[in-house]
Scaffold this active site. Structure first.
Site, short mmCIF file in Angstrom:
data_model
loop_
_atom_site.label_atom_id
_atom_site.label_comp_id
_atom_site.label_asym_id
_atom_site.label_seq_id
_atom_site.Cartn_x
_atom_site.Cartn_y
_atom_site.Cartn_z
N ARG A 31 -9.10 1.19 8.80
CA ARG A 31 -8.77 -0.21 9.08
C ARG A 31 -9.92 -0.91 9.79
O ARG A 31 -9.82 -2.10 10.09
CB ARG A 31 -7.54 -0.27 9.97
CG ARG A 31 -6.23 -0.39 9.19
CD ARG A 31 -5.09 -0.47 10.19
NE ARG A 31 -3.96 -1.19 9.67
CZ ARG A 31 -2.88 -0.62 9.13
NH1 ARG A 31 -2.82 0.68 8.99
NH2 ARG A 31 -1.87 -1.36 8.74
N ARG B 138 11.46 -6.11 4.66
CA ARG B 138 11.22 -4.67 4.60
C ARG B 138 12.26 -3.91 5.43
O ARG B 138 12.60 -4.30 6.54
CB ARG B 138 9.81 -4.35 5.12
CG ARG B 138 9.57 -2.85 5.29
CD ARG B 138 8.12 -2.45 5.21
NE ARG B 138 7.31 -3.00 6.28
CZ ARG B 138 5.99 -2.85 6.35
NH1 ARG B 138 5.34 -2.18 5.40
NH2 ARG B 138 5.30 -3.37 7.35
N LYS C 171 0.84 -1.21 0.00
CA LYS C 171 0.00 0.00 0.00
C LYS C 171 0.87 1.26 0.00
O LYS C 171 0.65 2.17 -0.77
CB LYS C 171 -0.90 0.06 1.25
CG LYS C 171 -1.86 -1.09 1.41
CD LYS C 171 -2.71 -0.94 2.67
CE LYS C 171 -1.92 -0.97 3.98
NZ LYS C 171 -1.22 -2.25 4.24
N ARG D 176 11.50 -2.39 11.16
CA ARG D 176 10.48 -1.90 12.08
C ARG D 176 10.25 -2.87 13.22
O ARG D 176 10.24 -4.07 13.02
CB ARG D 176 9.16 -1.68 11.32
CG ARG D 176 9.03 -0.29 10.75
CD ARG D 176 7.92 -0.17 9.76
NE ARG D 176 6.65 -0.72 10.23
CZ ARG D 176 5.51 -0.62 9.55
NH1 ARG D 176 5.48 0.01 8.40
NH2 ARG D 176 4.40 -1.15 10.01
N ARG E 203 -0.65 -9.32 13.29
CA ARG E 203 -1.17 -8.26 12.44
C ARG E 203 -2.02 -8.84 11.32
O ARG E 203 -3.02 -8.25 10.93
CB ARG E 203 -0.02 -7.43 11.87
CG ARG E 203 0.64 -6.58 12.93
CD ARG E 203 1.98 -6.07 12.50
NE ARG E 203 1.88 -5.10 11.43
CZ ARG E 203 2.91 -4.74 10.67
NH1 ARG E 203 4.09 -5.27 10.86
NH2 ARG E 203 2.74 -3.85 9.73
P1 ADP Z 1 1.62 -1.54 7.35
O1 ADP Z 1 2.39 -0.62 6.45
O2 ADP Z 1 2.35 -2.78 7.63
O3 ADP Z 1 0.23 -1.81 6.85
P2 ADP Z 1 1.17 0.75 9.01
O4 ADP Z 1 2.43 1.53 8.98
O5 ADP Z 1 0.05 1.20 8.16
O6 ADP Z 1 1.51 -0.79 8.72
O7 ADP Z 1 0.65 0.64 10.51
C1 ADP Z 1 1.48 0.19 11.55
C2 ADP Z 1 0.65 0.03 12.81
O8 ADP Z 1 0.08 1.30 13.18
C3 ADP Z 1 -0.56 -0.89 12.68
O9 ADP Z 1 -0.21 -2.25 12.88
C4 ADP Z 1 -1.47 -0.36 13.79
O10 ADP Z 1 -1.03 -0.78 15.07
C5 ADP Z 1 -1.22 1.14 13.70
N1 ADP Z 1 -2.18 1.79 12.77
C6 ADP Z 1 -1.90 2.42 11.61
N2 ADP Z 1 -3.01 2.88 11.03
C7 ADP Z 1 -4.05 2.53 11.82
C8 ADP Z 1 -5.46 2.68 11.78
N3 ADP Z 1 -6.07 3.30 10.75
N4 ADP Z 1 -6.19 2.17 12.81
C9 ADP Z 1 -5.63 1.57 13.85
N5 ADP Z 1 -4.31 1.36 13.96
C10 ADP Z 1 -3.51 1.83 12.96
P1 ADP Z 2 2.30 -1.79 3.22
O1 ADP Z 2 2.32 -0.30 3.21
O2 ADP Z 2 1.07 -2.37 2.58
O3 ADP Z 2 2.55 -2.37 4.59
P2 ADP Z 2 4.89 -1.63 1.85
O4 ADP Z 2 4.61 -0.71 0.70
O5 ADP Z 2 5.64 -1.09 2.99
O6 ADP Z 2 3.50 -2.31 2.32
O7 ADP Z 2 5.61 -2.94 1.28
C1 ADP Z 2 6.01 -4.00 2.15
C2 ADP Z 2 7.37 -4.54 1.69
O8 ADP Z 2 7.23 -5.22 0.43
C3 ADP Z 2 8.42 -3.45 1.47
O9 ADP Z 2 9.67 -3.98 1.82
C4 ADP Z 2 8.34 -3.17 -0.05
O10 ADP Z 2 9.58 -2.70 -0.57
C5 ADP Z 2 7.98 -4.54 -0.60
N1 ADP Z 2 7.09 -4.50 -1.77
C6 ADP Z 2 6.09 -3.61 -2.03
N2 ADP Z 2 5.44 -3.90 -3.18
C7 ADP Z 2 6.05 -5.03 -3.68
C8 ADP Z 2 5.86 -5.83 -4.86
N3 ADP Z 2 4.90 -5.54 -5.75
N4 ADP Z 2 6.68 -6.90 -5.03
C9 ADP Z 2 7.64 -7.20 -4.11
N5 ADP Z 2 7.88 -6.48 -2.99
C10 ADP Z 2 7.10 -5.40 -2.77
#
Ligand code: ADP
Ligand code: ADP
Ligand code: ZN
Length: 213
Positions: free
Chosen positions: A88, A127, A13, A160, A171
């Site tokens: 979420r 990541r 995302k 992270r 998660r």
């Molecule tokens: P990821 O990129 O892996 O989807 P995020 O960076 O979006 O993770 O979020 C990391 C953590 O921050 C989540 O696991 C949750 O604990 C918290 N968080 C982020 N956005 C939200 C939301 N909209 N509602 C509740 N918790 C959130």
């Molecule tokens: P989210 O915001 O949904 O948690 P991220 O954008 O941080 O996800 O991506 C999670 C991990 O996967 C990062 O290390 C990123 O570089 C990698 N990644 C993202 N998109 C792809 C893809 N299409 N193929 C392989 N790796 C990816």
């Protein structure tokens, strides 16, 4: 244009949201980034959010909703935004709906970046995130030019705290229970778009551009 990115943690995302933001000149809003910035600054909000994030749980809606509403009320959001990691939960989606409806506006697209659980563990394990600018890399799929160093700002890359395998499993189950129902929610509203998130980063972005143009 107002866009929501849906998808499991690690689906890509953030990676895609950054590209959309750049392509369309709209802000990229990540609630996760806002929480992490607060943790770094050791604010009260940051300390509270961290206690949930470290366990792989969601930060409670009351806190999250307030942060999001404050952010989208800022001037730079007038022409739209791309939301990454919000909503979420269904109640979060309803608060957002009420806020945009009040402005006689609407969300244009909810893009679901679809990636099966099997791939997620691998994504999160590799990541790496920039401590300073929030850029993300992957040791295998999107490596930085220089090991452990951000291409954009040359700061250190870190793993992270919540990307440890035990936390990732939590998660994922939280995602399936609380966030996945949003797919049906936005499908019913007629704005859901699906992309295959297992493809290369560039290919996923091409598919998204086709939807948005
Ligand atoms: P990821 O990129 O892996 O989807 P995020 O960076 O979006 O993770 O979020 C990391 C953590 O921050 C989540 O696991 C949750 O604990 C918290 N968080 C982020 N956005 C939200 C939301 N909209 N509602 C509740 N918790 C959130
Ligand atoms: P989210 O915001 O949904 O948690 P991220 O954008 O941080 O996800 O991506 C999670 C991990 O996967 C990062 O290390 C990123 O570089 C990698 N990644 C993202 N998109 C792809 C893809 N299409 N193929 C392989 N790796 C990816
Ligand atoms: Zn950086």
């Amino acid at each position: 244009m107002k866009i929501i990115m849906l998808g499991a943690p690690g689906a890509g995302k953030g990676t895609q949201a950054k590209r959309i933001a750049e392509e369309f000149g709209i802000p990229h809003i990540s609630t996760g980034d806002i929480f992490r910035a607060n943790i770094k600054e050791k604010t009260e909000l940051g300390m509270e959010a961290k206690s949930y994030m470290d366990k792989g749980q969601l930060v409670p809606d009351e806190l999250t909703v307030k942060i999001l509403l404050d952010r989208v009320a800022k001037d730079d959001c007038k022409n739209g935004y791309v939301l990454d990691g919000y909503p979420r939960t269904i109640p979060q989606a309803e608060v957002l709906y009420d806020a945009v409806t009040k402005l006689d506006d609407k969300i244009d697209y909810a893009i679901n970046v679809d990636v099966p659980d099997e791939n997620i563990i691998d994504r999160m394990g590799g990541r790496r995130a920039c401590v300073k600018c929030g850029a993300t890399y992957h040791i295998k799929y999107n490596p930085p030019k220089k090991e452990d160093t951000c291409d954009i700002c040359q700061s250190n890359l870190i793993i992270r705290d919540d990307d440890k395998p035990e936390t990732v499993k939590n998660r994922l189950s939280v995602y399936h229970e609380q966030t996945q129902p949003l797919i049906e929610y936005y499908s019913k509203q007629g704005i859901l778009k699906e992309v295959d998130g297992t493809q290369d980063i560039d290919v996923v972005f091409e598919d998204i551009k086709k939807i948005l143009k």
